[in-house]
Motif scaffolding. Structure first.
Motif, PDB file in Angstrom:
ATOM      1  N   ALA A  53      68.219  44.680  88.662  1.00  0.00           N
ATOM      2  CA  ALA A  53      67.764  44.937  87.295  1.00  0.00           C
ATOM      3  C   ALA A  53      66.720  43.914  86.869  1.00  0.00           C
ATOM      4  N   VAL A  54      66.941  42.655  87.253  1.00  0.00           N
ATOM      5  CA  VAL A  54      65.980  41.599  86.915  1.00  0.00           C
ATOM      6  C   VAL A  54      64.631  41.888  87.564  1.00  0.00           C
ATOM      7  N   ALA A  55      64.658  42.326  88.810  1.00  0.00           N
ATOM      8  CA  ALA A  55      63.410  42.670  89.500  1.00  0.00           C
ATOM      9  C   ALA A  55      62.692  43.804  88.785  1.00  0.00           C
ATOM     10  N   GLY A  56      63.463  44.770  88.261  1.00  0.00           N
ATOM     11  CA  GLY A  56      62.859  45.866  87.519  1.00  0.00           C
ATOM     12  C   GLY A  56      62.188  45.396  86.242  1.00  0.00           C
ATOM     13  N   ILE A  57      62.835  44.467  85.539  1.00  0.00           N
ATOM     14  CA  ILE A  57      62.249  43.903  84.321  1.00  0.00           C
ATOM     15  C   ILE A  57      61.015  43.088  84.663  1.00  0.00           C
ATOM     16  N   PHE A  58      61.123  42.295  85.720  1.00  0.00           N
ATOM     17  CA  PHE A  58      60.011  41.442  86.124  1.00  0.00           C
ATOM     18  C   PHE A  58      58.808  42.263  86.550  1.00  0.00           C
ATOM     19  N   ALA A  59      59.046  43.365  87.256  1.00  0.00           N
ATOM     20  CA  ALA A  59      57.957  44.172  87.790  1.00  0.00           C
ATOM     21  C   ALA A  59      57.204  44.925  86.707  1.00  0.00           C
ATOM     22  N   ALA A  60      57.921  45.415  85.697  1.00  0.00           N
ATOM     23  CA  ALA A  60      57.291  46.295  84.714  1.00  0.00           C
ATOM     24  C   ALA A  60      57.166  45.681  83.328  1.00  0.00           C
ATOM     25  N   GLY A  61      57.959  44.653  83.024  1.00  0.00           N
ATOM     26  CA  GLY A  61      58.029  44.142  81.669  1.00  0.00           C
ATOM     27  C   GLY A  61      56.956  43.132  81.315  1.00  0.00           C
ATOM     28  N   THR A  62      56.849  42.879  80.027  1.00  0.00           N
ATOM     29  CA  THR A  62      55.957  41.832  79.538  1.00  0.00           C
ATOM     30  C   THR A  62      56.670  40.489  79.612  1.00  0.00           C
ATOM     31  N   GLN A  63      55.937  39.410  79.386  1.00  0.00           N
ATOM     32  CA  GLN A  63      56.548  38.086  79.416  1.00  0.00           C
ATOM     33  C   GLN A  63      57.604  37.962  78.323  1.00  0.00           C
ATOM     34  N   GLU A  64      57.316  38.542  77.169  1.00  0.00           N
ATOM     35  CA  GLU A  64      58.288  38.489  76.064  1.00  0.00           C
ATOM     36  C   GLU A  64      59.573  39.233  76.436  1.00  0.00           C
ATOM     37  N   GLN A  65      59.435  40.381  77.068  1.00  0.00           N
ATOM     38  CA  GLN A  65      60.612  41.148  77.486  1.00  0.00           C
ATOM     39  C   GLN A  65      61.399  40.399  78.550  1.00  0.00           C
ATOM     40  N   LEU A  66      60.682  39.726  79.429  1.00  0.00           N
ATOM     41  CA  LEU A  66      61.337  38.945  80.472  1.00  0.00           C
ATOM     42  C   LEU A  66      62.224  37.869  79.860  1.00  0.00           C
ATOM     43  N   PHE A  67      61.690  37.136  78.904  1.00  0.00           N
ATOM     44  CA  PHE A  67      62.460  36.052  78.288  1.00  0.00           C
ATOM     45  C   PHE A  67      63.584  36.570  77.395  1.00  0.00           C
ATOM     46  N   GLU A  68      63.403  37.768  76.844  1.00  0.00           N
ATOM     47  CA  GLU A  68      64.440  38.322  75.974  1.00  0.00           C
ATOM     48  C   GLU A  68      65.618  38.876  76.760  1.00  0.00           C
ATOM     49  N   TRP A  69      65.340  39.626  77.827  1.00  0.00           N
ATOM     50  CA  TRP A  69      66.385  40.405  78.469  1.00  0.00           C
ATOM     51  C   TRP A  69      67.007  39.770  79.697  1.00  0.00           C
ATOM     52  N   VAL A  70      66.245  39.007  80.466  1.00  0.00           N
ATOM     53  CA  VAL A  70      66.807  38.469  81.704  1.00  0.00           C
ATOM     54  C   VAL A  70      67.991  37.539  81.448  1.00  0.00           C
ATOM     55  N   PRO A  71      67.923  36.625  80.481  1.00  0.00           N
ATOM     56  CA  PRO A  71      69.127  35.808  80.211  1.00  0.00           C
ATOM     57  C   PRO A  71      70.351  36.649  79.869  1.00  0.00           C
ATOM     58  N   GLN A  72      70.143  37.786  79.216  1.00  0.00           N
ATOM     59  CA  GLN A  72      71.275  38.648  78.868  1.00  0.00           C
ATOM     60  C   GLN A  72      71.828  39.372  80.099  1.00  0.00           C
ATOM     61  N   CYS A  73      71.020  39.475  81.139  1.00  0.00           N
ATOM     62  CA  CYS A  73      71.517  40.062  82.380  1.00  0.00           C
ATOM     63  C   CYS A  73      72.580  39.186  83.028  1.00  0.00           C
ATOM     64  N   PHE A  74      72.423  37.865  82.915  1.00  0.00           N
ATOM     65  CA  PHE A  74      73.306  36.924  83.595  1.00  0.00           C
ATOM     66  C   PHE A  74      74.402  36.339  82.702  1.00  0.00           C
ATOM     67  N   GLY A  75      74.209  36.307  81.386  1.00  0.00           N
ATOM     68  CA  GLY A  75      75.152  35.596  80.532  1.00  0.00           C
ATOM     69  C   GLY A  75      75.024  34.104  80.773  1.00  0.00           C
ATOM     70  N   ASP A  76      76.146  33.390  80.700  1.00  0.00           N
ATOM     71  CA  ASP A  76      76.110  31.953  80.976  1.00  0.00           C
ATOM     72  C   ASP A  76      77.304  31.578  81.858  1.00  0.00           C
ATOM     73  N   LYS A  77      77.408  30.296  82.198  1.00  0.00           N
ATOM     74  CA  LYS A  77      78.440  29.864  83.138  1.00  0.00           C
ATOM     75  C   LYS A  77      79.851  30.033  82.587  1.00  0.00           C
ATOM     76  N   ASP A  78      79.988  30.041  81.259  1.00  0.00           N
ATOM     77  CA  ASP A  78      81.309  30.228  80.657  1.00  0.00           C
ATOM     78  C   ASP A  78      81.673  31.698  80.515  1.00  0.00           C
ATOM     79  N   ALA A  79      80.657  32.539  80.358  1.00  0.00           N
ATOM     80  CA  ALA A  79      80.894  33.980  80.218  1.00  0.00           C
ATOM     81  C   ALA A  79      79.800  34.733  80.979  1.00  0.00           C
ATOM     82  N   PRO A  80      79.876  34.755  82.317  1.00  0.00           N
ATOM     83  CA  PRO A  80      78.836  35.438  83.097  1.00  0.00           C
ATOM     84  C   PRO A  80      78.841  36.943  82.859  1.00  0.00           C
ATOM     85  N   LYS A  81      77.664  37.527  82.923  1.00  0.00           N
ATOM     86  CA  LYS A  81      77.493  38.966  82.775  1.00  0.00           C
ATOM     87  C   LYS A  81      76.819  39.515  84.030  1.00  0.00           C
TER      88      LYS A  81
END
Length: 423
Positions: free
Chosen positions: A95-123
């Motif tokens: 999914a990250v590769a799909g965002i990276f390939a087609a998305g804008t820089q703003e979309q990359l920074f908005e959505w990629v962190p939400q793909c992974f979550g964080d170390k306490d609550a991974p997604k």
């Protein structure tokens, strides 16, 4: 003048050893349990997140290697540990590769962190392309997206099949057709944010292998997403569609023969464009299969050196020793093919002979052959669940099927080397 070298850099060797240690100490001890449970191994994902192996920063570092090798090194080592858990960890990267390939820089920074979550609550995230009637034929997607200009929303309807992390993902990236008559060129990718109404998952699919990786169909019933969720933006999409219309019109005007022949030509061009996109990701899939093959080979090699029959270890028999020699030779050959294709993709070199498909084809078939041979070398012991080679064999088979079957790989290669639209 700099000499030619295949020696890994210090950073690449450190990466290999780091991922190998995690695969050996964390993944392998948990592999049989999660295969048996057929559940997403959230504790392992969280452990990977805590040490920095699972997350946007680590993936960015892997993608950032100018040689293109770091991503494949990490995949080989992790899948050497276990393919099911490996896919549970690396499925999000699709999914990250799909965002990276087609998305804008703003979309990359908005959505990629939400793909992974964080170390306490991974997604996890899901990349939704395949459909019940459109697996290898990506130009035939039936999922549709239409634009509601009054609300500045895209409305998506359709069904996606065999989706890794489908339904349990925090973020779904969905590929849909906005102009079906343009085939693959009339498609666009959309982010479906967490909690969006209308997106539902079917039952979890029970699989032969990769059991620790969640797979399910995804249903989209009039799913509405904001206009900003179109990856790349509407202006870029309109420009791309306009060019696609011009190309299609020119192809139809230039083509001779029957209407059916012109249609086949147009579809073939669209399919080839879509296949070129997949071509870049295939070395990564090949590296995963290579990890399985290497794990099966190493286990069989160790077993053959210890198992005695007729007064000597079985590796002292040519039949066993030659089989292992052949597998090891294939492993070294396939790794070089994967590395070549990865370097080409990272440095913008055209796959003039479909080298991406070559790497995936050979790696997938090697994974099946190596794990099957490992079972044969172990004999009855290899057929039991007391040894991991039976699990490796089950995991390996999918690599001749998904991301393009072996038959599709050969078709892509044949088209590339012949310049003909071979069916």
């Amino acid at each position: 003048m700099t000499g030619f070298s295949l020696e890994l850099t210090d950073e690449q060797r450190e990466l290999r050893d780091w991922v190998h240690g995690f695969a050996r100490d964390v993944v392998r001890p948990a592999a049989a349990e999660w295969d048996e449970r057929e559940e997403t191994p959230w504790p392992v994902i969280q452990e990977a997140a805590k040490i920095g192996l699972y997350g946007f920063e680590s993936l960015a570092d892997l993608f950032g290697d100018p040689s293109g090798l770091s991503l494949q090194i990490a995949n080989e080592e992790l899948f050497w540990g276990d393919a099911g858990i490996g896919m549970a960890l690396f499925g999000t990267s699709l999914a990250v590769a799909g965002i990276f390939a087609a998305g804008t820089q703003e979309q990359l920074f908005e959505w990629v962190p939400q793909c992974f979550g964080d170390k306490d609550a991974p997604k996890v995230a899901a990349f939704c392309v395949s459909e019940p009637q459109a697996g290898s034929d990506v130009s035939g997607l039936r999922t549709r997206a239409r634009y509601d200009e009054a609300k500045d929303e895209w409305v998506i309807s359709g069904q996606k099949a065999w989706i890794t992390n489908g339904g349990i993902a925090n973020v779904h990236v969905v590929v849909a057709s906005v102009e079906p008559e343009l085939g693959a060129r009339g498609q666009a990718a959309f982010v479906v944010p967490p909690g969006t109404k209308g997106l539902e998952a079917g039952r979890k699919i029970k699989k032969l292998g990769l059991r620790a990786s969640h797979t399910a169909d995804v249903f989209l019933d009039e799913v509405r997403v904001p206009g900003s969720c179109l990856l790349g933006g509407r202006e870029k999409l309109e420009g791309r569609l306009a060019k696609a219309r011009e190309r299609l019109a020119a192809a139809e005007a230039a083509a001779s023969g029957t209407k059916e022949q012109r249609t086949a030509q147009a579809q073939g061009q669209a399919q080839q464009a879509a296949m070129a996109t997949f071509e870049v990701s295939r070395p990564t899939v090949g590296a995963q299969a290579l990890g399985i093959a290497r794990a099966a080979y190493e286990y069989a090699l160790e077993y053959a050196g210890q198992r005695e029959a007729f007064g000597r270890t079985i590796i002292e028999n040519q039949a066993i020793a030659f089989a292992l020699a052949d597998i090891r030779t294939e492993i070294e050959m396939v790794r070089l093919l994967i590395w070549q294709a990865s370097w080409m993709a990272r440095n913008g070199k055209p796959f003039d002979a479909a080298q991406g498909s070559m790497s995936k084809l050979r790696a997938g078939e090697l994974a099946v052959a190596a794990s099957e041979k490992a079972i044969q070398i172990l004999g009855g012991a290899g057929y039991s669940r007391e040894h991991p080679v039976e699990r490796m064999y089950r995991d390996a088979k999918i690599y001749t099927i998904f991301e393009g079957t072996s038959e599709i790989q050969r078709l892509v290669i044949a088209r590339a080397i012949s310049g003909k639209y071979i069916r």
